[in-house]
Design a protein around this motif. Structure first.
Motif, PDB file in Angstrom:
ATOM      1  N   ARG A  10      41.586  45.284  10.484  1.00  0.00           N
ATOM      2  CA  ARG A  10      41.088  46.271  11.432  1.00  0.00           C
ATOM      3  C   ARG A  10      41.855  47.580  11.256  1.00  0.00           C
ATOM      4  N   GLU A  12      43.554  51.015  12.426  1.00  0.00           N
ATOM      5  CA  GLU A  12      44.337  51.279  13.622  1.00  0.00           C
ATOM      6  C   GLU A  12      43.586  52.176  14.597  1.00  0.00           C
ATOM      7  N   CYS A  13      43.896  52.005  15.860  1.00  0.00           N
ATOM      8  CA  CYS A  13      43.308  52.827  16.912  1.00  0.00           C
ATOM      9  C   CYS A  13      44.008  54.183  16.924  1.00  0.00           C
ATOM     10  N   ALA A  17      45.818  55.301  22.247  1.00  0.00           N
ATOM     11  CA  ALA A  17      44.568  54.749  22.770  1.00  0.00           C
ATOM     12  C   ALA A  17      44.636  53.238  22.980  1.00  0.00           C
ATOM     13  N   CYS A  18      45.619  52.578  22.373  1.00  0.00           N
ATOM     14  CA  CYS A  18      45.672  51.127  22.438  1.00  0.00           C
ATOM     15  C   CYS A  18      47.120  50.661  22.548  1.00  0.00           C
ATOM     16  N   CYS A  20      48.030  47.508  21.283  1.00  0.00           N
ATOM     17  CA  CYS A  20      47.946  46.250  20.548  1.00  0.00           C
ATOM     18  C   CYS A  20      49.192  45.933  19.716  1.00  0.00           C
ATOM     19  N   ARG A  22      49.855  46.802  16.739  1.00  0.00           N
ATOM     20  CA  ARG A  22      49.395  46.482  15.393  1.00  0.00           C
ATOM     21  C   ARG A  22      50.481  46.708  14.355  1.00  0.00           C
ATOM     22  N   ARG A  40      36.245  46.080  13.095  1.00  0.00           N
ATOM     23  CA  ARG A  40      35.259  46.544  14.085  1.00  0.00           C
ATOM     24  C   ARG A  40      33.872  45.986  13.779  1.00  0.00           C
ATOM     25  N   CYS A 101      43.330  44.223  20.023  1.00  0.00           N
ATOM     26  CA  CYS A 101      42.956  45.556  20.477  1.00  0.00           C
ATOM     27  C   CYS A 101      42.478  45.519  21.931  1.00  0.00           C
ATOM     28  N   LYS A 103      40.158  47.228  23.283  1.00  0.00           N
ATOM     29  CA  LYS A 103      38.694  47.213  23.342  1.00  0.00           C
ATOM     30  C   LYS A 103      38.147  45.809  23.089  1.00  0.00           C
TER      31      LYS A 103
END
Length: 139
Positions: A10, A12-13, A17-18, A20, A22, A40, A101, A103
């Motif tokens: 995935r 990265e955001c 915004a996130c 997670c 990551r 996504r 994430c 989302k």
């Protein structure tokens, strides 16, 4: 530095915004990277699959597959308050894990709720599995 992986991961955001983690997960040599396989595009396919679940057994199978393939633990149970609607009466929770994430953590329960609204018999099976429709001792 993050390790090179033999599979697509995935993206990265945007910064801020996130939550997670990551990057921290990628830098952890002992980290469970399975969740990063959920790109996504794969998430869209997963959401569509969750929305099309036809039976309670299928839902349980999807929970098992999410855990086996991505490490995602999904808990589905009646809410602690009185059950009046499917949306508010059944709690769907994803366990926190690095790389998950924000989302995705919202999209999976939302897809399951849409499924339950379309197939109320699955919601009744969830309630029954927690003995909410069990015998009350009346004979």
């Amino acid at each position: 530095m993050a390790q090179a992986l033999p599979f697509p991961i995935r993206t990265e955001c945007p910064p801020g915004a996130c939550t997670c983690d990551r990057e921290r997960l990628l830098e952890d040599p002992q980290g469970d990277l399975r969740i990063l396989r959920l790109t996504r595009e794969e998430e869209k396919r997963l959401v569509a699959r969750l929305e099309s679940i036809a039976t309670y057994e299928d839902l349980k199978h999807m929970q098992e597959r999410l855990h086996a393939n991505l490490g995602i633990v999904v808990t589905i149970a009646p809410a602690t308050e009185e059950v009046r609607t499917i949306r508010g009466g059944i709690g769907i929770h994803l366990a926190d894990q690095p790389g998950l994430c924000r989302k995705t953590k919202q999209a999976i329960p939302a897809a399951i709720r849409r499924c339950l609204e379309q197939k109320p018999e699955i919601a009744f099976a969830i309630l029954d599995s927690h003995d909410l429709f069990g015998q009350t001792g009346q004979g």
